[in-house]
Write an enzyme that holds these catalytic residues in place. Structure first.
Site, PDB file in Angstrom:
ATOM      1  N   LYS A   1       0.026   3.388  -1.758  1.00 40.49           N
ATOM      2  CA  LYS A   1       0.427   3.747  -3.019  1.00 40.49           C
ATOM      3  C   LYS A   1      -0.417   4.185  -4.192  1.00 40.49           C
ATOM      4  O   LYS A   1      -0.398   4.942  -5.111  1.00 40.49           O
ATOM      5  CB  LYS A   1       1.548   3.044  -3.603  1.00 40.49           C
ATOM      6  CG  LYS A   1       2.586   2.549  -2.598  1.00 40.49           C
ATOM      7  CD  LYS A   1       3.355   1.123  -3.269  1.00 40.49           C
ATOM      8  CE  LYS A   1       4.265   0.603  -2.029  1.00 40.49           C
ATOM      9  NZ  LYS A   1       4.476  -0.774  -2.485  1.00 40.49           N
ATOM     10  N   GLY A   2      -1.461   3.797  -3.978  1.00 34.97           N
ATOM     11  CA  GLY A   2      -2.664   3.677  -4.789  1.00 34.97           C
ATOM     12  C   GLY A   2      -3.091   5.131  -5.432  1.00 34.97           C
ATOM     13  O   GLY A   2      -3.523   5.247  -6.622  1.00 34.97           O
TER      14      GLY A   2
ATOM     15  N   ASP B   1     -13.635   0.454  -1.211  1.00 30.28           N
ATOM     16  CA  ASP B   1     -14.138  -0.661  -1.568  1.00 30.28           C
ATOM     17  C   ASP B   1     -15.027  -0.987  -0.114  1.00 30.28           C
ATOM     18  O   ASP B   1     -16.381  -0.635  -0.324  1.00 30.28           O
ATOM     19  CB  ASP B   1     -13.090  -1.661  -1.664  1.00 30.28           C
ATOM     20  CG  ASP B   1     -13.484  -3.250  -1.874  1.00 30.28           C
ATOM     21  OD1 ASP B   1     -14.319  -3.591  -1.692  1.00 30.28           O
ATOM     22  OD2 ASP B   1     -12.514  -3.873  -2.402  1.00 30.28           O
TER      23      ASP B   1
ATOM     24  N   LYS C   1     -17.260   1.431  -4.926  1.00 31.87           N
ATOM     25  CA  LYS C   1     -17.978   0.101  -5.173  1.00 31.87           C
ATOM     26  C   LYS C   1     -19.026   0.205  -4.299  1.00 31.87           C
ATOM     27  O   LYS C   1     -18.829  -0.551  -3.123  1.00 31.87           O
ATOM     28  CB  LYS C   1     -17.170  -1.103  -5.175  1.00 31.87           C
ATOM     29  CG  LYS C   1     -15.804  -1.157  -5.997  1.00 31.87           C
ATOM     30  CD  LYS C   1     -14.998  -2.539  -5.565  1.00 31.87           C
ATOM     31  CE  LYS C   1     -13.761  -2.611  -6.017  1.00 31.87           C
ATOM     32  NZ  LYS C   1     -12.948  -3.794  -5.723  1.00 31.87           N
TER      33      LYS C   1
ATOM     34  N   PHE D   1     -12.709  -6.717  -9.006  1.00 27.80           N
ATOM     35  CA  PHE D   1     -11.362  -6.227  -8.619  1.00 27.80           C
ATOM     36  C   PHE D   1     -10.810  -5.294  -9.752  1.00 27.80           C
ATOM     37  O   PHE D   1     -10.757  -6.096 -10.840  1.00 27.80           O
ATOM     38  CB  PHE D   1     -10.521  -7.312  -8.225  1.00 27.80           C
ATOM     39  CG  PHE D   1      -9.156  -6.940  -7.623  1.00 27.80           C
ATOM     40  CD1 PHE D   1      -8.993  -6.423  -6.217  1.00 27.80           C
ATOM     41  CD2 PHE D   1      -7.830  -6.818  -8.180  1.00 27.80           C
ATOM     42  CE1 PHE D   1      -7.967  -6.072  -5.532  1.00 27.80           C
ATOM     43  CE2 PHE D   1      -6.654  -6.418  -7.676  1.00 27.80           C
ATOM     44  CZ  PHE D   1      -6.912  -5.764  -6.401  1.00 27.80           C
ATOM     45  N   VAL D   2     -10.206  -4.178  -9.445  1.00 28.64           N
ATOM     46  CA  VAL D   2      -9.958  -3.650 -10.685  1.00 28.64           C
ATOM     47  C   VAL D   2      -8.303  -3.247 -10.639  1.00 28.64           C
ATOM     48  O   VAL D   2      -7.825  -3.108  -9.463  1.00 28.64           O
ATOM     49  CB  VAL D   2     -10.499  -2.260 -11.057  1.00 28.64           C
ATOM     50  CG1 VAL D   2     -12.220  -2.480 -11.247  1.00 28.64           C
ATOM     51  CG2 VAL D   2     -10.551  -1.208  -9.768  1.00 28.64           C
TER      52      VAL D   2
ATOM     53  N   ARG E   1       0.110  -0.821 -11.933  1.00 29.62           N
ATOM     54  CA  ARG E   1      -0.315   0.650 -11.443  1.00 29.62           C
ATOM     55  C   ARG E   1      -0.109   1.545 -12.459  1.00 29.62           C
ATOM     56  O   ARG E   1      -0.553   2.471 -12.538  1.00 29.62           O
ATOM     57  CB  ARG E   1       0.882   0.945 -10.202  1.00 29.62           C
ATOM     58  CG  ARG E   1       0.487  -0.012  -9.003  1.00 29.62           C
ATOM     59  CD  ARG E   1       1.377   0.572  -7.862  1.00 29.62           C
ATOM     60  NE  ARG E   1       1.431  -0.009  -6.656  1.00 29.62           N
ATOM     61  CZ  ARG E   1       0.538  -0.112  -5.734  1.00 29.62           C
ATOM     62  NH1 ARG E   1      -0.447   0.414  -5.824  1.00 29.62           N
ATOM     63  NH2 ARG E   1       0.788  -0.949  -4.531  1.00 29.62           N
TER      64      ARG E   1
END
Ligand code: IMP
Length: 183
Positions: free
Chosen positions: A47-48, A107, A135, A156-157, A169
Site C-alpha cells: 500500500k505504501g 530498504d 536507504k 525507520f520512516v 500513511r
C-alpha cells in the site's frame, strides 16, 4: 493528518511535502524524456506506493496505464523478513510492455529484487524502478533504481504512504517517530 495531530509522536521531518513535490516533478520530466513515444505501464506496490503513484503519475505527460500489486514482506514491525509473497497480482499481461515499478522505499532491497525478477519472467519489453526513497546503508542486495527521489539514512520512516502498524500513511511529509511509539 498533519504534524499537529501527531503530538510528541513525531520525532523529525526528514523530507518535506514541498521537497517531495519538487523532486517528483524532476523525476517525471526524466521519465517522460526516456519513454518518449512509448506507453508506460506503471506498477504500484500496495500500500505504501499509493501517494507516490498518485502524485508522480499526474506529473507525467506520457501515455500511461496503471496496475497494482500487493506483496508482503513486512509484518507490523520495522524489519524486512526477506520472505516475499504475492497478496494481489497484476491484472495486466506484461508481454511486450514497458513496465515501470513505482515504489515508496527501498530498504534491504529484498522485496524489489524479487519483484523485478518476477516481472521480468513475464516477457515485458523492459522493467525499471522509480522509488521515492532509498536507504543505501541498509542494502542487502543491489537493486538498480533508475529513478530515485531521495537517499535517506537507515532509519525507520513514516508518512506519505509509509506506515508503522498501519498508522501515519496520510502525512504529507516523511518523518521519523519518537522512540516511545515503538515501546
Ligand atoms: P525491503 O524489502 O527491505 O527493501 O523493504 C521494502 C518494503 O518495506 C517497502 O516497500 C516498505 O513497504 C517497507 N519499508 C521499508 N522501510 C520502511 C520504513 O522506513 N518505513 C515504512 N516502511 C518501510
Amino acid at each position: 493528518m498533519d504534524s499537529r495531530m501527531m503530538g510528541d509522536d513525531l520525532h523529525s521531518v526528514l523530507v518535506t511535502a514541498q521537497q517531495i513535490d519538487e523532486r517528483l516533478t524532476e523525476l517525471a520530466a526524466a521519465i517522460d524524456a526516456d519513454y518518449a513515444g512509448r506507453e508506460i505501464l506503471l506498477v504500484g506496490v500496495l500500500k505504501g506506493a499509493v501517494m507516490v503513484m498518485a502524485d508522480l503519475s499526474r506529473k507525467l505527460a506520457s501515455d500511461v496505464r496503471m496496475d497494482w500489486m500487493a506483496v508482503s514482506s513486512y509484518g507490523s514491525g520495522t524489519k524486512s523478513s526477506g520472505v516475499v509473497r504475492i497478496v494481489k497480482d497484476l491484472d495486466t499481461d506484461l508481454t511486450g510492455r514497458d513496465v515501470l515499478i513505482v515504489e515508496d522505499i527501498v530498504d534491504s532491497g529484498l522485496t524489489l529484487s524479487w519483484l523485478v525478477a518476477n516481472l521480468r519472467s513475464r516477457g515485458p519489453a523492459s522493467v525499471e524502478i522509480a522509488a521515492l526513497m532509498r536507504k543505501p546503508s541498509e542494502a542487502k542486495v543491489h537493486v538498480d533504481v533508475k529513478y530515485c527521489g531521495f537517499d535517506i539514512p537507515g532509519e525507520f520512516v513514516i508518512g506519505y504512504g509509509l506506515d508503522y502498524a498501519e498508522r501515519y500513511r496520510t502525512l504529507p511529509f516523511v518523518g521519523t517517530l519518537a522512540p516511545h511509539v515503538y515501546a
